[in-house]
Design a protein around this motif. Structure first.
Motif, PDB file in Angstrom:
ATOM      1  N   ASP A  72       0.820  -1.214   0.000  1.00  0.00           N
ATOM      2  CA  ASP A  72       0.000   0.000   0.000  1.00  0.00           C
ATOM      3  C   ASP A  72       0.855   1.266   0.000  1.00  0.00           C
ATOM      4  OD1 ASP A  72       0.928  -0.486   2.528  1.00  0.00           O
ATOM      5  OD2 ASP A  72      -0.884   0.167   3.555  1.00  0.00           O
ATOM      6  N   GLU A  73       2.107   1.177   0.500  1.00  0.00           N
ATOM      7  CA  GLU A  73       2.997   2.330   0.487  1.00  0.00           C
ATOM      8  C   GLU A  73       3.545   2.612  -0.902  1.00  0.00           C
ATOM      9  OE1 GLU A  73       5.088   2.520   4.793  1.00  0.00           O
ATOM     10  OE2 GLU A  73       5.551   0.700   3.656  1.00  0.00           O
ATOM     11  N   VAL A  74       3.495   1.595  -1.762  1.00  0.00           N
ATOM     12  CA  VAL A  74       3.997   1.751  -3.122  1.00  0.00           C
ATOM     13  C   VAL A  74       3.081   2.656  -3.942  1.00  0.00           C
ATOM     14  CG1 VAL A  74       4.501   0.519  -5.279  1.00  0.00           C
ATOM     15  CG2 VAL A  74       5.195  -0.463  -3.091  1.00  0.00           C
ATOM     16  N   ILE A  75       1.799   2.674  -3.611  1.00  0.00           N
ATOM     17  CA  ILE A  75       0.827   3.386  -4.438  1.00  0.00           C
ATOM     18  C   ILE A  75       1.147   4.871  -4.514  1.00  0.00           C
ATOM     19  CG2 ILE A  75      -1.600   4.011  -4.691  1.00  0.00           C
ATOM     20  CD1 ILE A  75      -2.353   1.376  -3.448  1.00  0.00           C
ATOM     21  N   PHE A  76       1.396   5.498  -3.379  1.00  0.00           N
ATOM     22  CA  PHE A  76       1.638   6.939  -3.360  1.00  0.00           C
ATOM     23  C   PHE A  76       3.040   7.302  -2.873  1.00  0.00           C
ATOM     24  CE2 PHE A  76      -3.036   6.616  -2.640  1.00  0.00           C
ATOM     25  CZ  PHE A  76      -3.431   7.172  -3.848  1.00  0.00           C
ATOM     26  N   GLY A  77       3.878   6.320  -2.585  1.00  0.00           N
ATOM     27  CA  GLY A  77       5.182   6.615  -2.022  1.00  0.00           C
ATOM     28  C   GLY A  77       5.099   6.726  -0.507  1.00  0.00           C
TER      29      GLY A  77
END
Length: 365
Positions: A115-120
């Protein structure tokens, strides 16, 4: 002679890997087996010689300090090399060498959630590294003192001597053994760093990890590595990313994939439902008669693109769940339902490896 950095097409701050990559690219282009021209052959020699010098840390340092950098490409590179070969001397460099050295690069591995990959995401990383000595501020000397000029080489960092040869008396030079080529001597080294100008310490490095990263990607943070000796410039910090597996969602490029279990009655009649995606709720409308292995695509709810604009899609594979335990009343209702429909004869079809094979083909197709 052409500047070695210009020959390879790299900056003077280029890393060893950048120099190696530039050499390989030019070597493939200019190699005599590929490019037999005379100009290409001459450039190939220059490129090879430049790489020989810049890929060796000691030769590169001497070259950066004004040395000729003449090496083995195409024979002896000058009188200095002849003297080195026959008399064991070293080419005279211009002035003493500096105590300041560039710090080493560092590599850290960072794990993040999908989930951290989606927005950085942001991380404050604790790093054990070399930092500037607060006592001497990189001077390497005890406060109130300073280096003194070497009385052996008189500050030149080099010792010259005459060597008898067939050519007569030849003057050669080598680093001063007293000051080790620095031209100065530290009489009172800093007791905190033992004269290194740096100490080991733990420091916090703030890191902004961009959206769209994936496992195996390396991020370079120039100047965030350890400080060099005597307060020399910092090396670089490299972050190697690992994205943890998610229990529900998986990733295909910039798309997010998942499956949705649908009860048989909802598949027959259709239903409106809400699923919890990684970045919030998504409303779904399942039309009557939806089949297993169908894939619903929700535009723009995938991973933010690392290079470019927009996001990938959220792709949801449907799995219709057939009930296995029915009470007497439910069985009677199903039988009545079946009796009221015109039944089609069972038919053979091509063998398939189940739902997930069909979903895989549609997900990746």
């Amino acid at each position: 002679m052409a500047d070695h950095y210009e020959v390879l097409g790299v900056s003077r701050e280029a890393t060893t890997d950048e120099i190696k990559k530039a050499y390989r690219r030019l070597a493939r282009e200019l190699h005599p087996d590929v490019n037999p021209g005379a100009d290409a052959s001459e450039r190939f020699k220059q490129v090879t010689h430049a790489y020989d010098v810049l890929s060796d840390a000691k030769q590169r340092q001497q070259y950066d300090m004004g040395g000729s950098g003449q090496g083995a490409a195409g024979g002896f590179g000058g009188f200095g090399d002849i003297f080195d070969t026959f008399f064991g001397g070293q080419t005279q460099q211009r002035g003493p060498k500096s105590r300041r050295e560039r710090g080493q690069d560092a590599l850290l591995r960072v794990e993040i959630d999908l989930d951290e990959v989606i927005f950085g995401t942001h991380r404050d990383l604790e790093v054990d590294t070399a930092v500037l000595c607060e006592t001497c501020q990189g001077s390497c000397c005890q406060p109130g003192t300073s280096p003194i000029t070497c009385d052996i080489c008189h500050g030149s960092g080099q010792i010259q001597r005459a060597v008898r040869s067939l050519l007569g008396n030849v003057m050669t030079s080598s680093p001063c053994g007293s000051c080790r080529g620095y031209g100065t001597i530290i009489v009172s080294p800093c007791v905190t760093c033992q004269g290194q100008g740096r100490v080991r310490a733990r420091r916090t490095v703030p890191v902004d990890i961009p959206a769209g990263v994936d496992t195996g990607l390396r991020l370079q943070m120039p100047g965030s590595g350890e400080i060099g000796q005597a307060g020399g410039p910092h090396g670089d910090l490299y972050l190697e990313i690992k994205v943890r597996n998610h229990e529900i969602f998986s990733r295909n490029g910039d798309d997010l994939l998942c499956t949705l279990d649908v009860q048989m009655t909802d598949a027959i009649l259709g239903v409106e439902t809400t699923i919890h995606a990684l970045d919030g709720d998504v409303d779904l409308e399942l039309k009557p008669g939806i089949q297993s292995s169908e894939v619903l695509t929700i535009k723009g709810r995938g991973v933010t693109k690392l290079r470019g604009n927009g996001r990938g899609d959220l792709r949801i594979g449907i799995q219709v769940v057939t009930p296995t335990k029915l009470d007497h009343r439910e069985k009677e209702l199903i039988k009545a339902f079946a009796a009221g429909r015109k039944q089609q004869a069972t038919q053979l079809g091509h063998f398939q490896q189940g739902l997930f094979s069909k979903l895989r083909d549609k997900f990746l197709g």
